[in-house]
Design a protein around this motif. Sequence first.
Motif, short mmCIF file in Angstrom:
data_model
loop_
_atom_site.label_atom_id
_atom_site.label_comp_id
_atom_site.label_asym_id
_atom_site.label_seq_id
_atom_site.Cartn_x
_atom_site.Cartn_y
_atom_site.Cartn_z
N UNK A 72 0.81 -1.22 0.00
CA UNK A 72 0.00 0.00 0.00
C UNK A 72 0.84 1.26 0.00
N UNK A 73 1.99 1.21 0.66
CA UNK A 73 2.71 2.45 0.79
C UNK A 73 4.20 2.38 0.54
N UNK A 74 4.81 1.28 0.91
CA UNK A 74 6.27 1.19 0.74
C UNK A 74 6.62 1.29 -0.74
N UNK A 75 7.77 1.76 -1.03
CA UNK A 75 8.21 1.92 -2.41
C UNK A 75 8.48 0.54 -3.00
N UNK A 76 7.42 -0.08 -3.50
CA UNK A 76 7.49 -1.45 -3.99
C UNK A 76 8.44 -1.57 -5.18
N UNK A 77 8.45 -0.57 -6.04
CA UNK A 77 9.36 -0.61 -7.19
C UNK A 77 10.81 -0.63 -6.72
N UNK A 78 11.10 0.18 -5.71
CA UNK A 78 12.46 0.19 -5.15
C UNK A 78 12.79 -1.17 -4.54
N UNK A 79 11.85 -1.75 -3.82
CA UNK A 79 12.07 -3.09 -3.24
C UNK A 79 12.35 -4.11 -4.33
N UNK A 80 11.57 -4.06 -5.41
CA UNK A 80 11.78 -5.00 -6.53
C UNK A 80 13.17 -4.82 -7.14
N UNK A 81 13.56 -3.56 -7.33
CA UNK A 81 14.86 -3.28 -7.93
C UNK A 81 16.01 -3.74 -7.05
N UNK A 82 15.81 -3.72 -5.73
CA UNK A 82 16.87 -4.05 -4.79
C UNK A 82 16.81 -5.49 -4.28
N UNK A 83 15.97 -6.31 -4.87
CA UNK A 83 15.81 -7.68 -4.37
C UNK A 83 17.12 -8.46 -4.36
N UNK A 84 17.98 -8.21 -5.32
CA UNK A 84 19.27 -8.92 -5.34
C UNK A 84 20.08 -8.63 -4.08
N UNK A 85 19.92 -7.43 -3.53
CA UNK A 85 20.62 -7.09 -2.30
C UNK A 85 19.81 -7.46 -1.05
N UNK A 100 7.79 5.60 12.56
CA UNK A 100 6.93 6.77 12.72
C UNK A 100 5.83 6.79 11.66
N UNK A 101 6.17 6.45 10.43
CA UNK A 101 5.16 6.39 9.37
C UNK A 101 4.13 5.32 9.68
N UNK A 102 4.57 4.17 10.18
CA UNK A 102 3.65 3.08 10.52
C UNK A 102 2.69 3.52 11.62
N UNK A 103 3.18 4.28 12.58
CA UNK A 103 2.31 4.80 13.64
C UNK A 103 1.22 5.68 13.04
N UNK A 104 1.55 6.39 11.97
CA UNK A 104 0.58 7.26 11.30
C UNK A 104 -0.28 6.51 10.29
N UNK A 105 -0.10 5.19 10.20
CA UNK A 105 -0.92 4.39 9.30
C UNK A 105 -0.38 4.28 7.89
N UNK A 106 0.91 4.51 7.72
CA UNK A 106 1.52 4.43 6.40
C UNK A 106 2.63 3.38 6.40
N UNK A 107 2.92 2.86 5.22
CA UNK A 107 4.04 1.92 5.06
C UNK A 107 5.09 2.60 4.21
N UNK A 108 6.26 2.82 4.82
CA UNK A 108 7.37 3.43 4.10
C UNK A 108 8.66 2.74 4.48
N UNK A 109 9.59 2.70 3.56
CA UNK A 109 10.92 2.20 3.90
C UNK A 109 11.57 3.22 4.81
N UNK A 110 12.35 2.74 5.76
CA UNK A 110 13.00 3.63 6.70
C UNK A 110 13.60 2.84 7.84
N UNK A 111 13.56 3.42 9.03
CA UNK A 111 14.15 2.77 10.20
C UNK A 111 13.09 2.53 11.27
N UNK A 112 13.33 1.50 12.05
CA UNK A 112 12.50 1.28 13.21
C UNK A 112 11.83 -0.07 13.28
N UNK A 113 11.37 -0.59 12.16
CA UNK A 113 10.72 -1.91 12.14
C UNK A 113 11.47 -2.78 11.15
N UNK A 114 11.94 -3.93 11.62
CA UNK A 114 12.60 -4.85 10.69
C UNK A 114 11.59 -5.87 10.19
#
Length: 137
Positions: A72-85, A100-114
């Motif tokens: 819904x929110x994370x940069x899925x294209x970036x994830x796809x491009x970086x799958x090799x890594x 912080x984004x997840x607390x606000x109801x959003x999914x974004x790449x960043x720090x805090x949740x693995x």
Amino acid sequence: MSVPFHYIDLRTFCYDTEDEARVERALRHFLPEEFEIQRAESTGHNGDRIVVLSARVEKASEMRHVIERLREGADVERLREELDQRVNENCAFMAHLDKQAAFSGEARLGDGISFRAKVEAYPAKREAAVQNAREAL
């Protein structure tokens, strides 16, 4: 949508300066309703309290929920491009999500949740796991 994962692990830390209920709410953004969260207390280097909140999702319907939230929110294209890594030799797909984004109801790449998903691959080869993870995203 088929789910090419054996399980998905989500984990975050709640530091002394954070409100545990808010950190749990951020983690719950990715989880199905009423999903059980494991809680473990630890002590940091300076003696400060750290609470580790984690969840392992193993049912296909629940994993679909987590993936849909991610998509819904994370940069899925970036994830796809970086799958090799992002997929290792043990067929584990990893990402870090913004707490912080997840607390606000959003999914974004960043720090805090693995985010760690064990990718199904037969035979268990990294290349097959990368392809399966790409299709899931």
